[in-house]
Every structure is written in C-alpha cells, then in structure tokens.
Design an enzyme around this catalytic site. Structure first.
Site, PDB file in Angstrom:
ATOM      1  N   ASP A  50      -0.987 -11.792   4.613  1.00 32.65           N
ATOM      2  CA  ASP A  50       0.386 -11.990   5.082  1.00 32.65           C
ATOM      3  C   ASP A  50       0.529 -11.447   6.501  1.00 32.65           C
ATOM      4  OD1 ASP A  50       0.301  -9.260   4.470  1.00 32.65           O
ATOM      5  OD2 ASP A  50       1.146  -9.632   2.491  1.00 32.65           O
ATOM      6  N   ASP A  52       3.109  -9.495   9.098  1.00 35.62           N
ATOM      7  CA  ASP A  52       4.330  -8.698   9.237  1.00 35.62           C
ATOM      8  C   ASP A  52       4.635  -8.500  10.720  1.00 35.62           C
ATOM      9  OD1 ASP A  52       4.360  -8.463   6.506  1.00 35.62           O
ATOM     10  OD2 ASP A  52       3.336  -6.538   6.489  1.00 35.62           O
ATOM     11  N   ASP A 155       0.378   4.392   7.008  1.00 33.03           N
ATOM     12  CA  ASP A 155      -0.532   5.244   6.243  1.00 33.03           C
ATOM     13  C   ASP A 155      -1.860   5.552   6.942  1.00 33.03           C
ATOM     14  OD1 ASP A 155      -1.207   2.586   5.887  1.00 33.03           O
ATOM     15  OD2 ASP A 155      -1.156   2.617   3.704  1.00 33.03           O
TER      16      ASP A 155
HETATM   17  P1  ATP Z   1      -2.856  -6.066   2.255  1.00 37.39           P
HETATM   18  O1  ATP Z   1      -3.905  -6.845   2.960  1.00 37.39           O
HETATM   19  O2  ATP Z   1      -3.315  -5.545   0.918  1.00 37.39           O
HETATM   20  O3  ATP Z   1      -1.519  -6.718   2.207  1.00 37.39           O
HETATM   21  P2  ATP Z   1      -1.585  -4.296   4.103  1.00 37.39           P
HETATM   22  O4  ATP Z   1      -2.156  -3.236   5.018  1.00 37.39           O
HETATM   23  O5  ATP Z   1      -0.945  -5.466   4.743  1.00 37.39           O
HETATM   24  O6  ATP Z   1      -2.745  -4.734   3.124  1.00 37.39           O
HETATM   25  P3  ATP Z   1       0.891  -3.883   2.748  1.00 37.39           P
HETATM   26  O7  ATP Z   1       1.095  -3.212   1.445  1.00 37.39           O
HETATM   27  O8  ATP Z   1       1.158  -5.340   2.884  1.00 37.39           O
HETATM   28  O9  ATP Z   1      -0.604  -3.537   3.144  1.00 37.39           O
HETATM   29  O10 ATP Z   1       1.733  -3.068   3.804  1.00 37.39           O
HETATM   30  C1  ATP Z   1       1.919  -3.504   5.153  1.00 37.39           C
HETATM   31  C2  ATP Z   1       1.832  -2.315   6.115  1.00 37.39           C
HETATM   32  O11 ATP Z   1       2.843  -1.358   5.786  1.00 37.39           O
HETATM   33  C3  ATP Z   1       0.525  -1.527   6.031  1.00 37.39           C
HETATM   34  O12 ATP Z   1      -0.469  -2.109   6.837  1.00 37.39           O
HETATM   35  C4  ATP Z   1       0.946  -0.171   6.513  1.00 37.39           C
HETATM   36  O13 ATP Z   1       1.027  -0.148   7.923  1.00 37.39           O
HETATM   37  C5  ATP Z   1       2.355  -0.029   5.958  1.00 37.39           C
HETATM   38  N1  ATP Z   1       2.365   0.645   4.654  1.00 37.39           N
HETATM   39  C6  ATP Z   1       2.285   0.050   3.427  1.00 37.39           C
HETATM   40  N2  ATP Z   1       2.341   0.957   2.451  1.00 37.39           N
HETATM   41  C7  ATP Z   1       2.479   2.167   3.042  1.00 37.39           C
HETATM   42  C8  ATP Z   1       2.608   3.503   2.563  1.00 37.39           C
HETATM   43  N3  ATP Z   1       2.594   3.762   1.282  1.00 37.39           N
HETATM   44  N4  ATP Z   1       2.745   4.477   3.476  1.00 37.39           N
HETATM   45  C9  ATP Z   1       2.779   4.210   4.811  1.00 37.39           C
HETATM   46  N5  ATP Z   1       2.659   2.978   5.313  1.00 37.39           N
HETATM   47  C10 ATP Z   1       2.504   1.972   4.464  1.00 37.39           C
HETATM   48 MG    MG Z   2       0.076  -7.002   3.677  1.00 36.57          MG
END
Ligand code: ATP
Ligand code: MG
Length: 418
Positions: A50, A52, A155
């Site tokens: 996805d 963002d 994170d």
């Molecule tokens: P994925 O590929 O699994 O979607 P992702 O890194 O995009 O991995 P998401 O859960 O979609 O993870 O979250 C988007 C962004 O939001 C992360 O890249 C991170 O920057 C932030 N984020 C998500 N969860 C947390 C958390 N628990 N604490 C701090 N930042 C977070």
């Molecule tokens: Mg994501």
C-alpha cells in the site's frame, strides 16, 4: 538537518495514483510525501502493498481537494482517497507523539491552511515525560505535528523515510537509508522506550526482519527479549492481527522461528512454544507446515487466516486431544485460553474447531459429505498443507477444493386452516 538523498524510484513499482495525490496536494501549497512502508519497499526493489502519504493538509482540507475522498477514524482522522479496483491511498496529516514534551513546547503545529518548509534540526530520540516512568504505553496518538516529528514517532528507521516525488529525493530524519543499506532493523530512538510505549512493535520488528531478511540491531534484539512480557499489556486484537501478519507475509517459518527464539511465542501462544521447546513428536511437522504456507505464498495461494492459525496450533492441539479422556473438553480447555489471549472472535474459534475435527476424516480420504459444507475449502487446504509438510503429494481435491452447493430442501408450507 535531515539527510537528503537524490534517488529515482523504479517507475514500474510506483503507483500513479499515489503520485497524483501527492502532486495535487503540493499544487495547492501543502507539503506532501510518500511515507512509511511504501518508501521502504520501493527503495529495496519490492512492490509495496500500500501507499501512504503524509501531508501538512488537515483531513478536512484533503477532503476539499479530492472528490473521491472519505475521512475516516474518530480518534485520529485520516483521509482515504479511493481509486478504481478498490485501491485506497491513505493520506494522514503529519502527527507527533503526544509525549514529546520537548516538541510540544518548542514547536507549533500547523495553523489551518498553512504550509511549511523543509524541516529543521531535530532530536532523534523522542523525549518522554518522566513523571510516570513506568507507564509509557501510548494511549493517545492524535496530535498534529511537523514532518520531522512525524518521522520520529514511527517505529523503525527503515519505516521513517519520506519520499519527495517533486524533487525525486529521499528525506531521512532518522538514519533509515543507512539501515536499509545495511539491512538492519533499528528502532527510532531508545528501543526500551519504544517497545514499552507500544509492545506490538516487538512483533512488527519480527515481521520486518523475517519478511525482508534483515538483521536486528543488537540493542533492539535485547530490548525485544527484555520487554516481551509487555505484550500482555497490548490490545489483544492487535496481537492477533500482527500474528496473522507474521504468517501471511511469505516468511511464516522465519517469523515464528524468530518469535520462538526471542521468547515472544511463549507470551502469545505458550502451548505452541512449549510444544516446540520439548521437541515433541510432531514439532518438526509444525515447522514444515509453516514452510508449506510460505510455499503457497510464493504460488500466490495464501490460505485464509483460520487455516494459518490452525496450522500453527494443530500440533499441540492434537497432542492435547489425543491423550485426553474427554477430547471435546480437552479441546475446549486448550482453545479457551488461546481465544482469550488473542481475543479470537467466536466465529474464528468455531471455524478452527471445524477445521481440526475434519482433519481425521480427510486423512482417511473420507471427503464425501464434507464437500457440501461451507468450510470444506479451508479444511481441504489445511489437509494439503499437512500432506505437503509430510513430504507427500496432496490429493487433487485438496489442491483444488470445490464446495458443492448444498441442495436446498423445499420448505414445507403450512396450510392455513380455513
Ligand atoms: P506493511 O508492508 O506490512 O504494510 P508498513 O511499514 O507499511 O508495512 P503499516 O502497518 O502499513 O506498516 O504502517 C505504515 C507506517 O506507519 C509504518 O511504515 C510506520 O512508519 C508507521 N507505523 C505503523 N505501526 C506503527 C507503530 N506501532 N508504531 C510506530 N509507527 C508505526
Ligand atoms: Mg503498509
């Protein structure tokens, strides 16, 4: 000042709609970047799940700019821009960690309608209130902030990068580029603090390390071990969701292995952890089931969540049932605790029961009436995973299960007495 890296992203992986959203926000004077996992994945040559976007525009302002926009969330309002095929680009206003007292007093949040310039010097480690040292758990995550504040509340360093489409630059407030190059998972700031604030990050570290095949920085690894007990304080539905994500990402085997090694599995599913600890008969089969799941992911045939969880539980569950005088009660005892710890919804619990109880019949090849049950496809897939784990070839009905529509019996109509 942030480090800025001129980087062109491979256009075949970049989503055109995400670019459109960023461009439009910029055209109206707002700051907007691609952020988070999307930037990380693009930089390492993976196609992101996805995209963002983080922006200085408030949700209401985003809504005014996009016709196809829906503002969601009560506590933290996010804008979803909807595109064809169910695609959603998530647009969030820059946020900061509300516990960052330092920033709260030094920095203004954006007045409505303004735009900012590129970030200024910042501190990497979030500064926390020390008045309640023992309770760092974040409960409120809803304060608008500046770009660098938005980066440091994230994170891991590899998840804290911003990408500026306009300038084709990565803006790095957190040292994420170096960690990407060195394939390292590192928290932004003190790992002890960051894991205590949100213990689910421990599971996320495992997920990224396993999925991307990245190492974990030693102090981060130590903190994961030290604070794994905090997982009990996290919201249970989030734990379940992250457990599913560990199993869905194509690295179920590596994820569960890491979780087991770190002691995290013993927190989430102690019955599975001790089954594996003891090298119980069938424990090697559990590992092989996880490998079979990963093989399915590679073939684009990821099973449902219920199958994933049942495949993980099957070994210890069958062990608990087999020796028991009352197998049904043994099943209930086992599942009750699992369901409580992970806030497993009733319907998932029921589903798992059906999947487990049908395995014996399927192993004997008694498919018959089961093909008419709505859970047949899941039961057959679990059987296929099980068979593959044993190094055998699954029967065709398990590889390509089709549920036979149950014939509806005509409803008898009651005659009305005259
Ligand atoms: P994925 O590929 O699994 O979607 P992702 O890194 O995009 O991995 P998401 O859960 O979609 O993870 O979250 C988007 C962004 O939001 C992360 O890249 C991170 O920057 C932030 N984020 C998500 N969860 C947390 C958390 N628990 N604490 C701090 N930042 C977070
Ligand atoms: Mg994501």
């Amino acid at each position: 000042m942030p480090a800025v890296y001129p980087v062109g992203l491979p256009s075949e992986n970049v989503d055109d709609d995400a670019v459109k959203v960023v461009r439009r926000l910029r055209r109206y004077g707002y700051e907007a970047y691609l952020v988070g996992g999307g930037v990380r994945d693009l930089l390492i040559g993976r196609r992101p799940k996805d995209f963002d976007v983080a922006t200085s525009a408030r949700p209401s302002e985003v809504r005014r700019l996009f016709r196809n926009c829906r503002v969601i969330g009560r506590r933290f309002r996010l804008a979803h821009i909807l595109f064809g095929g169910g695609k959603i680009i998530e647009v969030a206003t820059f946020r900061r960690d509300p516990a960052q007292k330092f920033h709260a007093t030094r920095c203004r949040t954006y007045p409505e309608g303004s735009r900012t310039d590129l970030p200024r010097p910042q501190r990497l480690a979030p500064v926390h209130s020390t008045s309640d040292e023992d309770d760092l758990l974040i409960r409120n995550d809803n304060v608008f902030g500046l770009p660098h504040e938005d980066a440091i509340r994230r994170d891991f360093t590899i998840n804290g990068l911003f990408y500026d489409f306009h300038r084709s630059e990565v803006i790095d407030f957190v040292g994420g580029m170096q960690d990407l190059r060195q394939k390292t998972i590192r928290t932004i700031g003190d790992p002890d603090v960051r894991f205590r604030e949100d213990p689910v990050r421990i599971l996320r570290a495992i997920k990224f390390s396993a999925r991307l095949d990245f190492g974990i920085a030693p102090d981060v690894y130590d903190a994961m071990v030290d604070f794994r007990g905090e997982l009990g304080r996290a919201a249970r539905p989030r734990l379940l969701e992250e457990l599913y994500r560990l199993m869905r990402g194509g690295a179920a085997h590596r994820s569960i292995y890491l979780a087991w090694n770190i002691g995290v599995l013993a927190e989430l599913l102690p019955e599975v952890a001790s089954f594996l600890d003891d090298d119980a008969p069938g424990s090697d089969l559990t590992w092989k089931r996880l490998m079979a799941i990963d093989a399915r992911h590679r073939r684009d045939a990821l099973p449902s969540d219920a199958v994933l969880l049942t495949a993980l539980l099957l070994g210890p569950l069958e062990e608990a049932i087999e020796g028991a005088r009352d197998p049904s009660a043994a099943y209930e005892d086992f599942m009750e605790e699992v369901a409580f710890r992970l806030a497993l919804p009733r319907r998932s619990k029921d589903r798992i029961r059906l999947l487990v109880t049908s395995q014996r019949r399927l192993r004997q090849g008694k498919v018959g009436a089961l093909t008419r049950r709505e859970f047949f496809a899941d039961a057959a897939t679990l059987h296929a995973i099980d068979t593959e784990a044993k190094g055998e070839t699954p029967p065709d009905w398990a590889l390509h299960p089709t549920v036979v529509e149950e014939k509806k019996r005509p409803r008898r109509r009651r005659r009305r007495r005259r």
